[in-house]
Scaffold this motif. Structure first.
Motif, PDB file in Angstrom:
ATOM      1  N   LEU A 165       0.829  -1.199   0.000  1.00  0.00           N
ATOM      2  CA  LEU A 165       0.000   0.000   0.000  1.00  0.00           C
ATOM      3  C   LEU A 165       0.869   1.257   0.000  1.00  0.00           C
ATOM      4  CD1 LEU A 165      -2.820   1.260   0.037  1.00  0.00           C
ATOM      5  CD2 LEU A 165      -2.745   1.155   2.525  1.00  0.00           C
ATOM      6  N   ARG A 166       1.916   1.255   0.784  1.00  0.00           N
ATOM      7  CA  ARG A 166       2.816   2.426   0.837  1.00  0.00           C
ATOM      8  C   ARG A 166       3.460   2.662  -0.527  1.00  0.00           C
ATOM      9  NH1 ARG A 166       4.074   6.797   0.861  1.00  0.00           N
ATOM     10  NH2 ARG A 166       5.745   7.775   2.020  1.00  0.00           N
ATOM     11  N   ALA A 167       3.884   1.580  -1.194  1.00  0.00           N
ATOM     12  CA  ALA A 167       4.489   1.700  -2.522  1.00  0.00           C
ATOM     13  C   ALA A 167       3.484   2.252  -3.522  1.00  0.00           C
ATOM     14  CB  ALA A 167       5.012   0.342  -2.991  1.00  0.00           C
ATOM     15  N   VAL A 168       2.262   1.716  -3.500  1.00  0.00           N
ATOM     16  CA  VAL A 168       1.225   2.158  -4.435  1.00  0.00           C
ATOM     17  C   VAL A 168       0.880   3.629  -4.187  1.00  0.00           C
ATOM     18  CG1 VAL A 168      -1.205   1.833  -5.073  1.00  0.00           C
ATOM     19  CG2 VAL A 168       0.327  -0.146  -4.906  1.00  0.00           C
ATOM     20  N   GLU A 169       0.761   4.027  -2.924  1.00  0.00           N
ATOM     21  CA  GLU A 169       0.473   5.441  -2.616  1.00  0.00           C
ATOM     22  C   GLU A 169       1.558   6.363  -3.165  1.00  0.00           C
ATOM     23  OE1 GLU A 169      -1.921   5.174   1.637  1.00  0.00           O
ATOM     24  OE2 GLU A 169       0.257   5.227   1.666  1.00  0.00           O
ATOM     25  N   TYR A 170       2.801   5.986  -2.934  1.00  0.00           N
ATOM     26  CA  TYR A 170       3.925   6.797  -3.395  1.00  0.00           C
ATOM     27  C   TYR A 170       3.921   6.910  -4.918  1.00  0.00           C
ATOM     28  CZ  TYR A 170       8.742   8.031  -4.556  1.00  0.00           C
ATOM     29  OH  TYR A 170       9.857   8.633  -5.078  1.00  0.00           O
ATOM     30  N   LEU A 171       3.778   5.774  -5.584  1.00  0.00           N
ATOM     31  CA  LEU A 171       3.820   5.762  -7.047  1.00  0.00           C
ATOM     32  C   LEU A 171       2.605   6.453  -7.656  1.00  0.00           C
ATOM     33  CD1 LEU A 171       5.197   2.155  -7.393  1.00  0.00           C
ATOM     34  CD2 LEU A 171       6.432   4.276  -7.964  1.00  0.00           C
ATOM     35  N   ALA A 172       1.445   6.339  -7.012  1.00  0.00           N
ATOM     36  CA  ALA A 172       0.240   7.005  -7.520  1.00  0.00           C
ATOM     37  C   ALA A 172       0.427   8.520  -7.560  1.00  0.00           C
ATOM     38  CB  ALA A 172      -0.979   6.642  -6.669  1.00  0.00           C
ATOM     39  N   GLY A 173       1.215   9.041  -6.639  1.00  0.00           N
ATOM     40  CA  GLY A 173       1.507  10.472  -6.614  1.00  0.00           C
ATOM     41  C   GLY A 173       2.310  10.932  -7.816  1.00  0.00           C
ATOM     42  N   LYS A 174       2.855  10.001  -8.558  1.00  0.00           N
ATOM     43  CA  LYS A 174       3.645  10.331  -9.752  1.00  0.00           C
ATOM     44  C   LYS A 174       2.827  10.181 -11.032  1.00  0.00           C
ATOM     45  CE  LYS A 174       8.013   9.754  -7.557  1.00  0.00           C
ATOM     46  NZ  LYS A 174       8.316  11.169  -7.576  1.00  0.00           N
ATOM     47  N   GLN A 175       1.503  10.015 -10.884  1.00  0.00           N
ATOM     48  CA  GLN A 175       0.523  10.057 -11.973  1.00  0.00           C
ATOM     49  C   GLN A 175       0.698   9.009 -13.082  1.00  0.00           C
ATOM     50  OE1 GLN A 175      -2.126  12.251 -11.579  1.00  0.00           O
ATOM     51  NE2 GLN A 175      -1.111  12.524  -9.621  1.00  0.00           N
ATOM     52  N   PRO A 176       0.945   7.734 -12.737  1.00  0.00           N
ATOM     53  CA  PRO A 176       1.003   6.727 -13.806  1.00  0.00           C
ATOM     54  C   PRO A 176      -0.395   6.466 -14.372  1.00  0.00           C
ATOM     55  CG  PRO A 176       1.070   5.646 -11.685  1.00  0.00           C
ATOM     56  CD  PRO A 176       1.113   7.131 -11.414  1.00  0.00           C
ATOM     57  N   ALA A 177      -0.444   5.866 -15.556  1.00  0.00           N
ATOM     58  CA  ALA A 177      -1.726   5.512 -16.155  1.00  0.00           C
ATOM     59  C   ALA A 177      -2.390   4.402 -15.345  1.00  0.00           C
ATOM     60  CB  ALA A 177      -1.522   5.052 -17.602  1.00  0.00           C
ATOM     61  N   GLU A 178      -1.587   3.454 -14.868  1.00  0.00           N
ATOM     62  CA  GLU A 178      -2.111   2.368 -14.033  1.00  0.00           C
ATOM     63  C   GLU A 178      -0.980   1.768 -13.213  1.00  0.00           C
ATOM     64  OE1 GLU A 178      -3.440  -1.214 -16.179  1.00  0.00           O
ATOM     65  OE2 GLU A 178      -2.320  -0.479 -17.908  1.00  0.00           O
ATOM     66  N   ILE A 179      -1.376   1.168 -12.100  1.00  0.00           N
ATOM     67  CA  ILE A 179      -0.438   0.463 -11.226  1.00  0.00           C
ATOM     68  C   ILE A 179      -0.978  -0.940 -11.023  1.00  0.00           C
ATOM     69  CG2 ILE A 179       0.630   0.341  -8.941  1.00  0.00           C
ATOM     70  CD1 ILE A 179       0.290   3.393  -8.748  1.00  0.00           C
ATOM     71  N   ARG A 180      -0.132  -1.932 -11.257  1.00  0.00           N
ATOM     72  CA  ARG A 180      -0.484  -3.339 -11.043  1.00  0.00           C
ATOM     73  C   ARG A 180       0.475  -3.907 -10.012  1.00  0.00           C
ATOM     74  NH1 ARG A 180      -5.056  -5.152 -13.751  1.00  0.00           N
ATOM     75  NH2 ARG A 180      -5.378  -3.795 -15.535  1.00  0.00           N
ATOM     76  N   THR A 181      -0.018  -4.817  -9.190  1.00  0.00           N
ATOM     77  CA  THR A 181       0.803  -5.391  -8.132  1.00  0.00           C
ATOM     78  C   THR A 181       1.078  -6.867  -8.409  1.00  0.00           C
ATOM     79  OG1 THR A 181      -1.156  -5.853  -6.810  1.00  0.00           O
ATOM     80  CG2 THR A 181      -0.022  -3.766  -6.393  1.00  0.00           C
ATOM     81  N   VAL A 182       2.305  -7.266  -8.066  1.00  0.00           N
ATOM     82  CA  VAL A 182       2.780  -8.617  -8.319  1.00  0.00           C
ATOM     83  C   VAL A 182       3.482  -9.114  -7.060  1.00  0.00           C
ATOM     84  CG1 VAL A 182       4.278 -10.033  -9.781  1.00  0.00           C
ATOM     85  CG2 VAL A 182       3.202  -7.979 -10.736  1.00  0.00           C
TER      86      VAL A 182
END
Length: 186
Positions: free
Chosen positions: A120-137
């Motif tokens: 969750l912390r990684a996704v929050e951080y990366l979401a702040g950088k405005q990617p088109a989508e984030i997928r988790t593995v």
């Protein structure tokens, strides 16, 4: 790995895990169909070499050679699941501060999904950088996440007792690529 007393059982060997990672790459290739701007982010420590393995499979078998590789340093638990920090810590690499992920597809890779704090912390951080989508593995999902984060690609799901520890041994941090179940006090 931290040494904890108890019974240790190898659940997956290197040969089995190579097949699992190859299948994870197949799933990732499906998610990435039509995407040309891909960033693969490994969560340090063991998520980083897993991200490298995934990237190698994607490049070799699916032609996804132009992926960008980044690593994030996030820490909450020790390997034996003792709480190190009450809050999940992300240490930002100064190089990452200026990275623009706008319009890119990001795959975040970790070894074990436990409670979900690191992911969750990684996704929050990366979401702040405005990617088109984030997928988790993740290589292993214990199925006990408590936070609103899901895994898009899972190597194996292991439903084990709450006191049990899943140890992902990933080179270069350990000699052999394997997954062990540690049952403390047994």
């Amino acid at each position: 790995m931290n040494t904890v007393a108890g019974r240790r059982t190898c659940l997956y060997t290197e040969v089995q895990l190579e097949a699992i990672v190859a299948d994870m790459a197949r799933q990732a290739a499906g998610l990435l169909t039509g995407r040309t701007r891909v960033v693969i982010v490994g969560i340090l420590r063991r998520g980083a070499p897993l991200a490298d393995r995934l990237h190698a499979h994607l490049a070799e078998n699916y032609g996804l050679t132009e992926c960008t590789r980044l690593d994030l340093q996030i820490k909450r638990y020790a390997d034996d699941l003792t709480l190190l920090y009450p809050e999940t810590r992300l240490i930002e690499n100064p190089v990452h501060a200026a990275i623009n992920l706008e319009g890119q597809t990001v795959l975040v890779v970790d070894d074990v999904m436990y409670r979900g704090h690191s992911m969750l912390r990684a996704v929050e951080y990366l979401a702040g950088k405005q990617p088109a989508e984030i997928r988790t593995v993740v290589l292993v999902d214990r199925g006990v996440a408590k936070l609103p984060v899901r895994t898009d690609i899972v190597g194996v799901r292991l439903d084990v007792a709450p006191s049990d520890i899943i140890e992902c041994n990933v080179p270069p941090y350990e000699a052999d690529f394997r997954i062990d179940l540690l049952q403390p006090g047994v």
